[in-house]
Every structure is written in C-alpha cells, then in structure tokens.
Design a protein around this motif. Structure first.
Motif, PDB file in Angstrom:
ATOM      1  N   ARG A   8     -30.299  34.518   3.222  1.00 21.24           N
ATOM      2  CA  ARG A   8     -31.083  34.366   4.450  1.00 21.24           C
ATOM      3  C   ARG A   8     -30.504  35.232   5.564  1.00 21.24           C
ATOM      4  O   ARG A   8     -31.235  35.904   6.288  1.00 21.24           O
ATOM      5  CB  ARG A   8     -31.093  32.906   4.901  1.00 21.24           C
ATOM      6  CG  ARG A   8     -31.816  31.958   3.981  1.00 21.24           C
ATOM      7  CD  ARG A   8     -31.752  30.544   4.538  1.00 21.24           C
ATOM      8  NE  ARG A   8     -31.695  29.552   3.471  1.00 21.24           N
ATOM      9  CZ  ARG A   8     -31.400  28.284   3.641  1.00 21.24           C
ATOM     10  NH1 ARG A   8     -31.111  27.836   4.854  1.00 21.24           N
ATOM     11  NH2 ARG A   8     -31.363  27.442   2.631  1.00 21.24           N
ATOM     12  N   VAL A   9     -29.171  35.193   5.685  1.00 23.43           N
ATOM     13  CA  VAL A   9     -28.508  35.980   6.733  1.00 23.43           C
ATOM     14  C   VAL A   9     -28.728  37.470   6.479  1.00 23.43           C
ATOM     15  O   VAL A   9     -29.069  38.234   7.395  1.00 23.43           O
ATOM     16  CB  VAL A   9     -27.003  35.662   6.784  1.00 23.43           C
ATOM     17  CG1 VAL A   9     -26.301  36.572   7.792  1.00 23.43           C
ATOM     18  CG2 VAL A   9     -26.770  34.197   7.140  1.00 23.43           C
ATOM     19  N   ALA A  10     -28.545  37.880   5.232  1.00 25.14           N
ATOM     20  CA  ALA A  10     -28.712  39.294   4.877  1.00 25.14           C
ATOM     21  C   ALA A  10     -30.144  39.749   5.134  1.00 25.14           C
ATOM     22  O   ALA A  10     -30.384  40.830   5.693  1.00 25.14           O
ATOM     23  CB  ALA A  10     -28.345  39.511   3.412  1.00 25.14           C
ATOM     24  N   PRO A  13     -24.330  26.092  12.496  1.00 20.37           N
ATOM     25  CA  PRO A  13     -23.550  27.180  13.096  1.00 20.37           C
ATOM     26  C   PRO A  13     -22.265  27.479  12.325  1.00 20.37           C
ATOM     27  O   PRO A  13     -21.866  28.641  12.192  1.00 20.37           O
ATOM     28  CB  PRO A  13     -23.247  26.659  14.506  1.00 20.37           C
ATOM     29  CG  PRO A  13     -24.349  25.711  14.801  1.00 20.37           C
ATOM     30  CD  PRO A  13     -24.659  25.047  13.487  1.00 20.37           C
ATOM     31  N   GLU A  14     -21.626  26.433  11.808  1.00 25.29           N
ATOM     32  CA  GLU A  14     -20.379  26.619  11.051  1.00 25.29           C
ATOM     33  C   GLU A  14     -20.630  27.413   9.772  1.00 25.29           C
ATOM     34  O   GLU A  14     -19.885  28.339   9.433  1.00 25.29           O
ATOM     35  CB  GLU A  14     -19.758  25.262  10.714  1.00 25.29           C
ATOM     36  CG  GLU A  14     -19.289  24.448  11.917  1.00 25.29           C
ATOM     37  CD  GLU A  14     -20.414  23.762  12.673  1.00 25.29           C
ATOM     38  OE1 GLU A  14     -20.179  23.317  13.809  1.00 25.29           O
ATOM     39  OE2 GLU A  14     -21.530  23.660  12.110  1.00 25.29           O
ATOM     40  N   THR A  15     -21.700  27.054   9.063  1.00 20.95           N
ATOM     41  CA  THR A  15     -22.033  27.765   7.823  1.00 20.95           C
ATOM     42  C   THR A  15     -22.413  29.206   8.123  1.00 20.95           C
ATOM     43  O   THR A  15     -22.005  30.132   7.404  1.00 20.95           O
ATOM     44  CB  THR A  15     -23.196  27.059   7.099  1.00 20.95           C
ATOM     45  OG1 THR A  15     -22.790  25.731   6.758  1.00 20.95           O
ATOM     46  CG2 THR A  15     -23.572  27.800   5.826  1.00 20.95           C
ATOM     47  N   LEU A  16     -23.183  29.412   9.190  1.00 24.16           N
ATOM     48  CA  LEU A  16     -23.572  30.775   9.558  1.00 24.16           C
ATOM     49  C   LEU A  16     -22.349  31.631   9.847  1.00 24.16           C
ATOM     50  O   LEU A  16     -22.259  32.779   9.387  1.00 24.16           O
ATOM     51  CB  LEU A  16     -24.491  30.733  10.779  1.00 24.16           C
ATOM     52  CG  LEU A  16     -24.886  32.085  11.371  1.00 24.16           C
ATOM     53  CD1 LEU A  16     -25.615  32.939  10.340  1.00 24.16           C
ATOM     54  CD2 LEU A  16     -25.750  31.891  12.621  1.00 24.16           C
ATOM     55  N   SER A  17     -21.380  31.089  10.596  1.00 24.18           N
ATOM     56  CA  SER A  17     -20.161  31.844  10.906  1.00 24.18           C
ATOM     57  C   SER A  17     -19.406  32.214   9.639  1.00 24.18           C
ATOM     58  O   SER A  17     -18.903  33.340   9.508  1.00 24.18           O
ATOM     59  CB  SER A  17     -19.255  31.025  11.837  1.00 24.18           C
ATOM     60  OG  SER A  17     -19.856  30.852  13.104  1.00 24.18           O
ATOM     61  N   ARG A  18     -19.320  31.264   8.694  1.00 22.40           N
ATOM     62  CA  ARG A  18     -18.623  31.550   7.430  1.00 22.40           C
ATOM     63  C   ARG A  18     -19.325  32.655   6.647  1.00 22.40           C
ATOM     64  O   ARG A  18     -18.669  33.538   6.073  1.00 22.40           O
ATOM     65  CB  ARG A  18     -18.543  30.283   6.580  1.00 22.40           C
ATOM     66  CG  ARG A  18     -17.561  29.240   7.096  1.00 22.40           C
ATOM     67  CD  ARG A  18     -17.180  28.247   6.005  1.00 22.40           C
ATOM     68  NE  ARG A  18     -18.349  27.554   5.465  1.00 22.40           N
ATOM     69  CZ  ARG A  18     -18.830  26.410   5.947  1.00 22.40           C
ATOM     70  NH1 ARG A  18     -18.238  25.838   6.997  1.00 22.40           N
ATOM     71  NH2 ARG A  18     -19.874  25.829   5.397  1.00 22.40           N
ATOM     72  N   LYS A  19     -20.654  32.622   6.608  1.00 20.34           N
ATOM     73  CA  LYS A  19     -21.399  33.619   5.840  1.00 20.34           C
ATOM     74  C   LYS A  19     -21.300  34.997   6.484  1.00 20.34           C
ATOM     75  O   LYS A  19     -21.185  36.013   5.784  1.00 20.34           O
ATOM     76  CB  LYS A  19     -22.868  33.198   5.712  1.00 20.34           C
ATOM     77  CG  LYS A  19     -23.071  31.860   5.002  1.00 20.34           C
ATOM     78  CD  LYS A  19     -22.359  31.797   3.653  1.00 20.34           C
ATOM     79  CE  LYS A  19     -22.565  30.462   2.969  1.00 20.34           C
ATOM     80  NZ  LYS A  19     -21.817  30.353   1.684  1.00 20.34           N
ATOM     81  N   LEU A  20     -21.320  35.057   7.809  1.00 20.96           N
ATOM     82  CA  LEU A  20     -21.144  36.342   8.482  1.00 20.96           C
ATOM     83  C   LEU A  20     -19.757  36.912   8.208  1.00 20.96           C
ATOM     84  O   LEU A  20     -19.595  38.113   7.976  1.00 20.96           O
ATOM     85  CB  LEU A  20     -21.365  36.177   9.991  1.00 20.96           C
ATOM     86  CG  LEU A  20     -22.808  35.994  10.463  1.00 20.96           C
ATOM     87  CD1 LEU A  20     -22.850  35.613  11.934  1.00 20.96           C
ATOM     88  CD2 LEU A  20     -23.628  37.267  10.238  1.00 20.96           C
ATOM     89  N   ARG A  78     -18.830  43.042  12.932  1.00 21.93           N
ATOM     90  CA  ARG A  78     -19.426  42.179  13.945  1.00 21.93           C
ATOM     91  C   ARG A  78     -18.536  42.058  15.165  1.00 21.93           C
ATOM     92  O   ARG A  78     -17.328  41.872  15.060  1.00 21.93           O
ATOM     93  CB  ARG A  78     -19.671  40.799  13.337  1.00 21.93           C
ATOM     94  CG  ARG A  78     -20.215  39.788  14.320  1.00 21.93           C
ATOM     95  CD  ARG A  78     -20.310  38.407  13.693  1.00 21.93           C
ATOM     96  NE  ARG A  78     -20.451  37.396  14.723  1.00 21.93           N
ATOM     97  CZ  ARG A  78     -19.914  36.194  14.693  1.00 21.93           C
ATOM     98  NH1 ARG A  78     -19.172  35.834  13.665  1.00 21.93           N
ATOM     99  NH2 ARG A  78     -20.099  35.343  15.675  1.00 21.93           N
ATOM    100  N   GLN A  79     -19.149  42.183  16.323  1.00 21.20           N
ATOM    101  CA  GLN A  79     -18.498  41.894  17.594  1.00 21.20           C
ATOM    102  C   GLN A  79     -19.453  40.995  18.381  1.00 21.20           C
ATOM    103  O   GLN A  79     -20.402  41.480  18.996  1.00 21.20           O
ATOM    104  CB  GLN A  79     -18.206  43.175  18.377  1.00 21.20           C
ATOM    105  CG  GLN A  79     -17.101  44.020  17.757  1.00 21.20           C
ATOM    106  CD  GLN A  79     -16.718  45.188  18.633  1.00 21.20           C
ATOM    107  OE1 GLN A  79     -17.504  45.642  19.452  1.00 21.20           O
ATOM    108  NE2 GLN A  79     -15.496  45.667  18.465  1.00 21.20           N
TER     109      GLN A  79
END
Length: 222
Positions: A153-155, A187-194, A205-206
């Motif tokens: 999803r993120v990709a 948000p926690e899962t999103l941060s891990r995947k990024l 990422r910045q």
C-alpha cells in the motif's frame, strides 16, 4: 474586507476559471468569508447546505465508520471545495471536515449557488468533471486499502505520487497520522514500513519529503 481581497476565492477555484474578471468579482460579492482556528469542524451532516471553498490552510475530509472510527477521504488544499452534492439534492451527506491548520474559508449558500449555476451554466460542466475526479480518487483509495500488504500500500501510494508529479522527489501532502488513516493502517506500522523501504535502498526520507531511488524495485511490493 474589500472586493479585491474577497476576489481571491473565486480565482482559486478551478470551476470558476473560465469566467471573466467582472464575473469573478460578482461571485466574490455574494461569497461569505470566515477565518477558522485549527481543529474547527468546518462541515458535517448538520452543516451541509453550503459550498465551502478553501482559500488558505488545510482541511481533512473524512467519514465515520459504523464503529465511529474516522476514514480519511482527502486533504483539501487552497482552491479545493466541498459541499456541492448537498446543494443539488436533499440527501444527507456523510462527510465531515476539520481544519488541520488555521484556515480561511469562502462559502456560498444553497440559494446563491443555484442562482450562480443559472447565470453561468458552464460551471455545471466543471462540477461534473470535479465529481468524476473525486470518484476516481475514492476508487483508487478503495483499491489501495484492499491490498493485503501494508508495504505494498505504501509503495503503491508513493509510486502514484511520483506519476502525478512526474518527479522522483515527492512530498506527502498530509501528516503521517492522516496518511496512515488514508491507507488503512496505524501511524506506528506506517513508520516501520517506510523505514523498511529506506533500509532496502528504495527510498530516502526526510519528514514528509520522499526521494524514490528505485521505482522499478519499489513496484515489486505490489
């Protein structure tokens, strides 16, 4: 507020961009202006009989699931508008809008807007185009949420941003908390995947600024 300052709202909105200067000034004269603080509820099912145009700031547009959980639909940027559906039908809307920053709004009542359409029928065609764009965005979001892997999803989201901007350096147009809601994760899962995509050498990422380093390999996460 002078007509010159009010005029900016009509100039910002794509559905009015085919009108001449005098017409834009006339629209500004029937437009109400309002400054709202961050966190203000701008529209809801109980405040649905007006067109809301965003002149400055950001507004998150969302709906509520049966559980009461928010489902983010989109982030309004200056020039975007909401509420046109309720101006054509008495069917209740299900969307809410909350100011993410201090914002400046321009609003048109149901009566004023309907008279506007009678005076300038070309606006109706622009409204249909905008409605079609919103439906396309909702379909994309639905397809995104149906992807089983959060990494995919993120990709997919990042690749879509790249295609829209035609650049490998993109800016996520919302806070990560809102993006997590948008793609159906935390948000926690999103941060891990990024971070995982960074460690794989696919992105840099910045904050919300993302550099896509390898789009071909990023597609493998589909």
């Amino acid at each position: 507020m002078t007509v010159e300052k009010q005029h900016i709202c009509a100039e910002l909105v794509p559905i009015f961009n085919q009108l001449d200067h005098d017409s834009l000034v006339k629209i500004s004269q029937i437009t109400q202006h309002q400054v709202v603080a961050k966190g203000t509820q701008v529209f809801s099912p109980l405040m649905a009989d007006r067109l809301v145009i965003l002149a400055k700031g950001q507004i998150k547009v969302y709906q509520l699931a049966a559980t009461g959980k928010e489902q983010l639909l989109r982030i309004m940027e200056p020039g975007a508008f909401e509420g046109e559906k309720a101006l054509f039908t008495k069917q209740e809307t299900t969307i809410y809008g909350e100011a993410l920053t201090d914002s400046t709004l321009c609003t048109l009542s149901r009566t004023a807007f309907q008279e506007l359409l009678l005076t300038y029928p070309t606006i109706s065609l622009s409204l249909l185009e905008d409605a079609a764009d919103k439906m396309t965005q909702l379909e994309k979001q639905a397809n995104l949420i149906n992807i089983e892997s959060v990494e995919s999803r993120v990709a997919t989201y990042l690749l879509d941003l790249m295609k829209v901007t035609n650049q490998t350096q993109v800016m996520i147009p919302m806070k990560l908390k809102e993006l997590a809601t948008f793609i159906g994760t935390t948000p926690e899962t999103l941060s891990r995947k990024l971070k995982k995509l960074e460690e794989a050498g696919l992105i840099e990422r910045q904050g919300r600024a993302i550099s896509i380093l390898n789009s071909e390999n990023l597609e493998d996460f589909y």
